[in-house]
Every structure is written in C-alpha cells, then in structure tokens.
Design a protein around this motif. Structure first.
Motif, PDB file in Angstrom:
ATOM      1  N   VAL A 170     -21.902 -13.023 -39.773  1.00 29.07           N
ATOM      2  CA  VAL A 170     -21.751 -13.227 -41.219  1.00 29.07           C
ATOM      3  C   VAL A 170     -22.753 -14.267 -41.721  1.00 29.07           C
ATOM      4  CG1 VAL A 170     -20.190 -14.166 -42.983  1.00 29.07           C
ATOM      5  CG2 VAL A 170     -19.352 -12.473 -41.360  1.00 29.07           C
ATOM      6  N   GLN A 171     -22.980 -15.293 -40.925  1.00 30.65           N
ATOM      7  CA  GLN A 171     -23.904 -16.358 -41.323  1.00 30.65           C
ATOM      8  C   GLN A 171     -25.370 -15.971 -41.158  1.00 30.65           C
ATOM      9  OE1 GLN A 171     -22.522 -19.664 -38.974  1.00 30.65           O
ATOM     10  NE2 GLN A 171     -20.796 -20.049 -40.344  1.00 30.65           N
ATOM     11  N   GLY A 172     -25.628 -14.778 -40.607  1.00 34.83           N
ATOM     12  CA  GLY A 172     -26.998 -14.301 -40.471  1.00 34.83           C
ATOM     13  C   GLY A 172     -27.747 -14.861 -39.278  1.00 34.83           C
ATOM     14  N   VAL A 173     -27.045 -15.508 -38.371  1.00 33.89           N
ATOM     15  CA  VAL A 173     -27.701 -16.119 -37.214  1.00 33.89           C
ATOM     16  C   VAL A 173     -28.376 -15.068 -36.332  1.00 33.89           C
ATOM     17  CG1 VAL A 173     -27.278 -17.465 -35.109  1.00 33.89           C
ATOM     18  CG2 VAL A 173     -26.157 -18.112 -37.250  1.00 33.89           C
ATOM     19  N   PHE A 174     -27.796 -13.879 -36.271  1.00 30.66           N
ATOM     20  CA  PHE A 174     -28.352 -12.829 -35.415  1.00 30.66           C
ATOM     21  C   PHE A 174     -29.371 -11.944 -36.133  1.00 30.66           C
ATOM     22  CE2 PHE A 174     -23.984 -13.083 -33.231  1.00 30.66           C
ATOM     23  CZ  PHE A 174     -24.418 -14.097 -32.392  1.00 30.66           C
ATOM     24  N   ASP A 175     -29.739 -12.300 -37.354  1.00 27.92           N
ATOM     25  CA  ASP A 175     -30.728 -11.510 -38.100  1.00 27.92           C
ATOM     26  C   ASP A 175     -32.139 -11.909 -37.688  1.00 27.92           C
ATOM     27  OD1 ASP A 175     -28.691 -10.222 -39.394  1.00 27.92           O
ATOM     28  OD2 ASP A 175     -28.833 -11.409 -41.219  1.00 27.92           O
ATOM     29  N   LYS A 176     -32.404 -11.784 -36.425  1.00 21.58           N
ATOM     30  CA  LYS A 176     -33.704 -12.150 -35.868  1.00 21.58           C
ATOM     31  C   LYS A 176     -34.185 -11.012 -34.993  1.00 21.58           C
ATOM     32  CE  LYS A 176     -32.292 -16.953 -35.511  1.00 21.58           C
ATOM     33  NZ  LYS A 176     -31.865 -18.003 -34.626  1.00 21.58           N
ATOM     34  N   ASP A 177     -35.501 -10.942 -34.818  1.00 25.41           N
ATOM     35  CA  ASP A 177     -36.046  -9.950 -33.899  1.00 25.41           C
ATOM     36  C   ASP A 177     -35.452 -10.184 -32.516  1.00 25.41           C
ATOM     37  OD1 ASP A 177     -37.584  -8.843 -35.864  1.00 25.41           O
ATOM     38  OD2 ASP A 177     -39.334 -10.063 -35.419  1.00 25.41           O
ATOM     39  N   GLY A 178     -35.105  -9.117 -31.863  1.00 25.10           N
ATOM     40  CA  GLY A 178     -34.526  -9.219 -30.534  1.00 25.10           C
ATOM     41  C   GLY A 178     -33.013  -9.331 -30.543  1.00 25.10           C
ATOM     42  N   MET A 179     -32.405  -9.716 -31.664  1.00 26.18           N
ATOM     43  CA  MET A 179     -30.951  -9.847 -31.744  1.00 26.18           C
ATOM     44  C   MET A 179     -30.347  -8.868 -32.742  1.00 26.18           C
ATOM     45  SD  MET A 179     -30.144 -13.895 -31.881  1.00 26.18           S
ATOM     46  CE  MET A 179     -30.572 -15.010 -30.577  1.00 26.18           C
ATOM     47  N   ARG A 180     -31.087  -8.540 -33.762  1.00 26.67           N
ATOM     48  CA  ARG A 180     -30.576  -7.761 -34.892  1.00 26.67           C
ATOM     49  C   ARG A 180     -29.913  -6.453 -34.472  1.00 26.67           C
ATOM     50  NH1 ARG A 180     -35.120  -7.729 -37.783  1.00 26.67           N
ATOM     51  NH2 ARG A 180     -34.560  -9.706 -38.713  1.00 26.67           N
ATOM     52  N   HIS A 181     -30.438  -5.808 -33.453  1.00 27.69           N
ATOM     53  CA  HIS A 181     -29.930  -4.490 -33.048  1.00 27.69           C
ATOM     54  C   HIS A 181     -28.710  -4.570 -32.123  1.00 27.69           C
ATOM     55  CE1 HIS A 181     -32.303  -5.685 -29.580  1.00 27.69           C
ATOM     56  NE2 HIS A 181     -31.695  -4.739 -28.887  1.00 27.69           N
ATOM     57  N   LEU A 182     -28.310  -5.763 -31.707  1.00 28.46           N
ATOM     58  CA  LEU A 182     -27.209  -5.899 -30.766  1.00 28.46           C
ATOM     59  C   LEU A 182     -25.873  -6.062 -31.485  1.00 28.46           C
ATOM     60  CD1 LEU A 182     -28.893  -8.321 -28.203  1.00 28.46           C
ATOM     61  CD2 LEU A 182     -28.514  -5.854 -27.947  1.00 28.46           C
ATOM     62  N   GLY A 183     -24.896  -5.298 -31.052  1.00 24.77           N
ATOM     63  CA  GLY A 183     -23.540  -5.426 -31.574  1.00 24.77           C
ATOM     64  C   GLY A 183     -22.656  -6.139 -30.580  1.00 24.77           C
ATOM     65  N   ILE A 184     -21.432  -6.363 -30.967  1.00 25.98           N
ATOM     66  CA  ILE A 184     -20.502  -7.075 -30.090  1.00 25.98           C
ATOM     67  C   ILE A 184     -20.321  -6.361 -28.757  1.00 25.98           C
ATOM     68  CG2 ILE A 184     -18.456  -6.008 -31.180  1.00 25.98           C
ATOM     69  CD1 ILE A 184     -18.070  -9.516 -30.182  1.00 25.98           C
ATOM     70  N   GLU A 185     -20.334  -5.026 -28.771  1.00 26.10           N
ATOM     71  CA  GLU A 185     -20.146  -4.287 -27.520  1.00 26.10           C
ATOM     72  C   GLU A 185     -21.321  -4.477 -26.561  1.00 26.10           C
ATOM     73  OE1 GLU A 185     -22.032  -1.616 -30.572  1.00 26.10           O
ATOM     74  OE2 GLU A 185     -20.274  -2.897 -30.574  1.00 26.10           O
ATOM     75  N   ASP A 186     -22.477  -4.903 -27.089  1.00 26.81           N
ATOM     76  CA  ASP A 186     -23.656  -5.122 -26.254  1.00 26.81           C
ATOM     77  C   ASP A 186     -23.621  -6.456 -25.519  1.00 26.81           C
ATOM     78  OD1 ASP A 186     -25.028  -2.685 -26.978  1.00 26.81           O
ATOM     79  OD2 ASP A 186     -25.389  -3.606 -28.930  1.00 26.81           O
ATOM     80  N   ILE A 187     -22.733  -7.356 -25.922  1.00 29.13           N
ATOM     81  CA  ILE A 187     -22.695  -8.668 -25.271  1.00 29.13           C
ATOM     82  C   ILE A 187     -21.344  -8.954 -24.614  1.00 29.13           C
ATOM     83  CG2 ILE A 187     -24.481  -9.609 -26.785  1.00 29.13           C
ATOM     84  CD1 ILE A 187     -21.132 -11.015 -27.342  1.00 29.13           C
ATOM     85  N   THR A 188     -20.357  -8.107 -24.849  1.00 28.19           N
ATOM     86  CA  THR A 188     -19.032  -8.332 -24.282  1.00 28.19           C
ATOM     87  C   THR A 188     -19.014  -7.862 -22.826  1.00 28.19           C
ATOM     88  OG1 THR A 188     -18.046  -7.946 -26.441  1.00 28.19           O
ATOM     89  CG2 THR A 188     -16.578  -7.884 -24.550  1.00 28.19           C
ATOM     90  N   PRO A 189     -18.608  -8.745 -21.897  1.00 26.20           N
ATOM     91  CA  PRO A 189     -18.570  -8.315 -20.493  1.00 26.20           C
ATOM     92  C   PRO A 189     -17.479  -7.292 -20.245  1.00 26.20           C
ATOM     93  CG  PRO A 189     -17.654 -10.533 -20.762  1.00 26.20           C
ATOM     94  CD  PRO A 189     -18.181 -10.116 -22.111  1.00 26.20           C
ATOM     95  N   ASP A 190     -17.736  -6.395 -19.292  1.00 28.90           N
ATOM     96  CA  ASP A 190     -16.708  -5.443 -18.864  1.00 28.90           C
ATOM     97  C   ASP A 190     -15.650  -6.211 -18.070  1.00 28.90           C
ATOM     98  OD1 ASP A 190     -17.879  -3.197 -19.935  1.00 28.90           O
ATOM     99  OD2 ASP A 190     -19.050  -2.793 -18.137  1.00 28.90           O
ATOM    100  N   VAL A 191     -14.406  -5.850 -18.288  1.00 28.53           N
ATOM    101  CA  VAL A 191     -13.327  -6.461 -17.517  1.00 28.53           C
ATOM    102  C   VAL A 191     -12.387  -5.364 -17.023  1.00 28.53           C
ATOM    103  CG1 VAL A 191     -13.391  -8.682 -18.753  1.00 28.53           C
ATOM    104  CG2 VAL A 191     -11.883  -6.845 -19.575  1.00 28.53           C
ATOM    105  N   ALA A 192     -11.667  -5.686 -15.974  1.00 29.36           N
ATOM    106  CA  ALA A 192     -10.639  -4.773 -15.454  1.00 29.36           C
ATOM    107  C   ALA A 192      -9.274  -5.378 -15.772  1.00 29.36           C
ATOM    108  CB  ALA A 192     -10.831  -4.592 -13.953  1.00 29.36           C
TER     109      ALA A 192
END
Length: 195
Positions: A170-192
């Motif tokens: 929301v604050q626009g911190v991820f509106d940068k090259d290299g981050m903009r295309h990543l969603g939460i599912e791209d950084i959340t670790p898989d767990v069992a």
C-alpha cells in the motif's frame, strides 16, 4: 421546514457507515469525520451522535464493515474442499488485494487511536478474520512447532507476513524494478501441516 426533512432518514445508521466508506474511498482518511458523513447523508452534524455516541463509535462501525469485506476477500476463490495450503494462499492473496483496493479503510481498521477494538460491533468481524489466520496456522510444521504455544506463534508469523506485505505494498515500497512483479505468493514459504 427544510431542516425538519433533513432529520427524517429511514436507515440512518447504515447510511452513515456507507457515507464513511465512500468518503474513505474517494477522499481518504483525513477527510473522514462525523460532520462529513452527516453532510453526505443530509442530516444534522449532531445526528450521528445519536447512533454512535462519538466519532470513535462511527469509525469503529465503518471498520467493522471493512473487516466483513476483508474476510470475504480472504475466502474468495476457494473450491469445495480446499487444502490448508490453498486456504492460506487464498487468505494471503485476499488480504493483500483488499489492502491495495482500500488503502484508507485498511489504515483506519488498524489505527488504535481512531477505533475502539473493544467495541462489540468491531470485535466480531475482527475475530472472524483472526479465526481464518488461526485455522490456517494450526498444526503448521516449522522450526518452532515443538513449542507449547506453537499454533499461536504460527498465527503471529502468518499475520506478520501478510500484514507486513500488505502494508508495504500500500505504501508503494515494492513499486521498484525487480519487486513490482512479485506478489505475496512469490515470497511466502511453503509449509506442511501435521493434520
């Protein structure tokens, strides 16, 4: 006579809440007030106090509607028998999507100085959202799952991940090259899960 008509409103309480939601969406949190909601509905600026007591009561009721909508987003797109991992992914995606679509409302919902988290109107919807996080955290297998309060720790971890990502988005911190295309599912670790 015109003033008398201003006070006759069939569903004033929900109309004031909707006015607040509209103001948040259109003008932001800094424009939200009892007076602004009353003006939008066409009633005296004193009328909201009869239903909410004060501005905190109104803002808490508006936030409650936000949590109802947040819960719906966290459950959006689930199939008939989703796995715990699918529920987690949907909840995280929905949480972030809600925050990005409703930044002013999202801010209000988590601002302790503006809302009363003990207000029964707000407690129920907040608890419903927390229950989703609690359910998708229970039995999570990770390096702290042997702790006696492992499920609570997992819930805190999941909330930190999703809320932090949403807030930074929301604050626009991820509106940068290299981050903009990543969603939460791209950084959340898989767990069992244990069960």
């Amino acid at each position: 006579m015109a003033d008398d008509k201003r006070y006759h409103h069939g569903n004033l309480k929900p109309a004031l809440v909707q006015a607040g939601l509209d103001i948040l969406r259109e003008q932001g949190l800094e424009r939200l007030s009892l007076r602004a909601c009353a003006e939008r509905v066409g009633v005296s600026h004193m009328a909201p106090k009869n239903h909410f007591g004060n501005v905190t009561g109104l803002l808490s009721a508006i936030s409650a509607e936000g949590f109802v909508a947040l819960k719906a987003e966290m459950e959006h797109g689930l199939g008939e028998a989703p796995t715990r991992s699918e529920r987690r992914d949907a909840a995280f995606r929905g949480y972030v999507a809600f925050a990005k679509a409703n930044p002013a409302l999202f801010e209000l919902m988590f601002t302790r100085r503006l809302v009363d988290f003990t207000d029964p109107v707000l407690k129920g919807p907040m608890s419903d959202c927390a229950a989703i996080l609690r359910q998708l955290s229970a039995g999570m297998i990770w390096d702290k799952d042997a702790a006696p309060d492992a499920d609570m720790r997992a819930q805190m971890l999941n909330w930190c991940i999703v809320h932090g990502f949403a807030q930074l988005s929301v604050q626009g911190v991820f509106d940068k090259d290299g981050m903009r295309h990543l969603g939460i599912e791209d950084i959340t670790p898989d767990v069992a899960y244990r069960d």
